[in-house]
Write a protein that holds these residues in place. Structure first.
Motif, PDB file in Angstrom:
ATOM      1  N   ARG A  92       0.219   9.191   3.605  1.00 54.57           N
ATOM      2  CA  ARG A  92       1.254   8.463   2.864  1.00 54.57           C
ATOM      3  C   ARG A  92       0.828   7.020   2.620  1.00 54.57           C
ATOM      4  N   VAL A  93       0.292   6.375   3.651  1.00 56.33           N
ATOM      5  CA  VAL A  93      -0.149   4.988   3.503  1.00 56.33           C
ATOM      6  C   VAL A  93      -1.326   4.912   2.541  1.00 56.33           C
ATOM      7  N   ARG A  94      -2.246   5.861   2.643  1.00 55.62           N
ATOM      8  CA  ARG A  94      -3.405   5.829   1.732  1.00 55.62           C
ATOM      9  C   ARG A  94      -2.948   5.999   0.282  1.00 55.62           C
ATOM     10  N   SER A  95      -1.994   6.886   0.043  1.00 57.34           N
ATOM     11  CA  SER A  95      -1.490   7.055  -1.316  1.00 57.34           C
ATOM     12  C   SER A  95      -0.859   5.775  -1.825  1.00 57.34           C
ATOM     13  N   ARG A  96      -0.119   5.100  -0.962  1.00 57.11           N
ATOM     14  CA  ARG A  96       0.527   3.850  -1.375  1.00 57.11           C
ATOM     15  C   ARG A  96      -0.507   2.762  -1.640  1.00 57.11           C
ATOM     16  N   LEU A  97      -1.598   2.752  -0.858  1.00 58.78           N
ATOM     17  CA  LEU A  97      -2.650   1.764  -1.106  1.00 58.78           C
ATOM     18  C   LEU A  97      -3.317   2.010  -2.458  1.00 58.78           C
ATOM     19  N   TYR A  98      -3.556   3.292  -2.794  1.00 55.39           N
ATOM     20  CA  TYR A  98      -4.105   3.588  -4.117  1.00 55.39           C
ATOM     21  C   TYR A  98      -3.123   3.162  -5.214  1.00 55.39           C
ATOM     22  N   ALA A  99      -1.831   3.364  -4.964  1.00 58.22           N
ATOM     23  CA  ALA A  99      -0.833   2.937  -5.948  1.00 58.22           C
ATOM     24  C   ALA A  99      -0.840   1.414  -6.103  1.00 58.22           C
TER      25      ALA A  99
END
Length: 425
Positions: A174-181
Motif C-alpha cells: 500500500r505504501v509503495r503504491s502511494r509512493l508511486y502515486a
C-alpha cells in the motif's frame, strides 16, 4: 509576553476585502481540500492571528492560508517560533540551488540507508503524507506563477525523491503504491509547468515518465490528470485529433462514472478541443454536458488537492472562453470571460492573467479597441513578461491592435505601456 499586531495580514485582508469570518471560512475550506475534513476556525481565530496572540499557526493552517492567499505564512506577517519579530523575510531561494540541495539530501539519505551494519529503514504513511504536503506547495506555486522552469525542476526533483524512498527501506505494498502515486503526481506537475511554459519537448518527456509511474501506482485520479494534461498539450500544439484521443483516455476511466466532477472536467476540456478544431455543435454539446455534470457533483466528496484547488465554475468558464474565442464567437467569449474573472479565487493569479488577456482579444475582435486595451493593461507585468503563454497572447494582441486601429491614440497608449513592462522586467 508582549504581542505585536500582524499588520501585514490585516493589510492583505483589507486589500482583498476579507472580514475575519470570511477568511476563517476560506481557510476551513482549504483545510478540507488538504485533509478531507473541514477546519474549525472562526472569526475569533483570525482575530488572534491579527492581534499577534497566535504568531505561527499550525502547519495545516499555514498551508491552507497559502492556498487562500497565494503567499507563504512568513510573507503574511507570521513569525516562526523562536524567531524574533524583527527578523528579515527570507530571501527567495534560487531554484537550481534548491534542487542541488534536495538531490544532495536524497543521496545522503540513500547512502545512510545502504550503509553496512545499519538496520533497514521502515517507510510508512508518514513519509507519504510529507510528500503530499510538498505536492500541495507545488500546486500553490503553480497557481501563483504558472509555467516557470523553477516549478518544473522542483516538481521533477520531488518525483525523484519519492522514487528514492522506494529503495531506501522496507514498506508495505500500500505504501509503495502511494509512493508511486506521489512520484506520478510530481512528474505530472512538472509536465504541466512545461506545457504552461510552452516547453513541449520537456512536457512530453515528463508525460512518458508520469504515465509509467501512474500505471505502477494504480491511482485512477492521477492517471486522469496525466492524460487530461496530455489532451491540453496536444490542443496547444494544434493537434486536435491527438488531443481528443488523449482526453478520451482520461474520460473513459471508471473514476469519471463514479464522480461527476471528474466527468465535468473531462467534458469541459473536450469542448475546448472541439473549439480549437472549429466544431461548433460538438463544442456546445460538450459544454452543456460539462455543466450538467458539475451541477450533479457532490461538494462533500473527498477529492485530490490538485482537482479541488482549481476546477470550479470559474475554470469551466475559462475553458469556454478559450473555445468560443477560437470559434470566433466573440460576444459569447467575452461573456464567459467576465463570468470567469468574477468567480476566480484570489490565489489564481496565473488563471486571472490568462482570462484577462483572452478578454482583451474578444473585445478587440468586436471593434472595441479602448475596452480591449484597458483590459490588457490589467495584466500584471510579471505575468506579461515571465509567463510564456500570456506573453505570446499579448504579443498577438499588440499585432492585432496595430492592424485594426493603426494611427489611433490607443495604439500609442499600448505601446507606452508595454515599454514600461520591458523596463520593469
Amino acid at each position: 509576553m508582549t504581542t505585536t499586531r500582524n499588520t501585514v495580514l490585516e493589510a492583505w485582508m483589507k486589500e482583498h476585502g476579507y472580514s475575519s469570518n470570511r477568511l476563517a471560512e476560506a481557510v476551513n475550506t482549504a483545510i478540507e481540500q488538504l485533509t478531507g475534513r473541514p477546519g474549525g476556525h472562526d472569526g475569533s481565530s483570525v482575530r488572534d492571528w491579527k492581534s499577534g496572540r497566535v504568531r505561527w499557526p499550525k502547519e495545516v493552517t499555514r498551508r491552507a492560508l497559502e492556498i487562500v492567499t497565494g503567499l507563504p505564512a512568513a510573507e503574511l506577517g507570521f513569525v516562526p517560533r523562536g524567531r524574533a519579530q524583527s527578523a528579515p523575510a527570507p530571501q527567495q531561494e534560487d531554484p537550481d540551488m534548491k534542487r542541488r540541495n534536495l538531490v544532495g539530501g536524497i543521496a545522503a539519505a540513500a547512502a545512510a540507508a545502504a550503509a553496512p551494519g545499519t538496520a533497514p529503514r521502515r517507510i510508512g504513511m508518514s513519509d507519504v503524507d510529507r510528500l503530499q504536503a510538498r505536492f500541495a506547495d507545488i500546486i500553490a506555486s503553480d497557481h501563483r506563477h504558472g509555467g516557470q522552469l523553477g516549478i518544473e525542476q522542483r516538481a521533477a526533483a520531488l518525483a525523484d525523491e519519492a522514487l528514492n524512498l522506494q529503495n531506501s527501506g522496507s514498506a508495505t505494498q500500500r505504501v509503495r503504491s502511494r509512493l508511486y502515486a506521489c512520484a506520478a503526481s510530481f512528474r505530472s506537475s512538472a509536465m504541466w509547468a512545461a506545457i504552461d511554459g510552452r516547453r513541449y519537448e520537456d512536457a512530453q518527456r515528463h508525460m512518458r515518465e508520469a504515465q509509467a509511474l501512474a500505471e505502477m501506482s494504480g491511482d485512477q485520479a492521477i492517471k486522469f490528470r496525466i492524460w487530461s494534461h496530455a489532451g491540453t498539450m496536444y490542443r496547444h500544439l494544434g493537434r486536435p485529433g491527438d488531443a481528443l484521443a488523449a482526453n478520451d483516455v482520461a474520460r473513459n476511466l471508471n473514476l469519471t462514472r463514479r464522480d461527476p466532477l471528474f466527468a465535468s472536467l473531462g467534458l469541459a476540456r473536450q469542448a475546448a478541443i472541439h473549439g480549437a478544431a472549429h466544431d461548433r455543435s460538438s463544442t456546445r454539446r460538450a459544454f452543456d454536458q460539462a455543466q450538467d455534470a458539475m451541477d450533479r457533483a457532490d461538494p462533500e466528496t473527498p477529492r485530490p488537492v490538485w482537482l479541488v484547488a482549481f476546477y470550479d465554475q470559474a475554470e469551466l468558464n475559462s475553458l469556454a472562453l478559450s473555445a468560443y474565442l477560437a470559434l470566433g464567437e466573440y460576444p459569447t467569449a467575452e461573456a464567459h470571460a467576465h463570468q470567469c474573472l468574477s468567480a476566480l479565487r484570489p490565489y489564481m493569479a496565473r488563471s486571472r492573467a490568462i482570462a484577462t488577456t483572452r478578454l482583451a482579444h474578444a473585445q478587440l475582435a468586436q471593434g472595441d479597441a479602448d475596452a480591449a486595451v484597458a483590459s490588457a493593461m490589467k495584466v500584471p507585468a510579471s505575468a506579461a513578461t515571465q509567463h510564456a503563454r500570456v506573453s505570446r497572447m499579448l504579443q498577438e494582441f499588440g499585432a492585432a491592435l496595430r492592424a485594426t486601429a493603426h494611427g489611433s491614440p490607443v495604439v500609442q497608449t499600448w505601446t507606452e505601456h508595454t515599454a514600461a513592462w520591458r523596463t520593469s522586467a
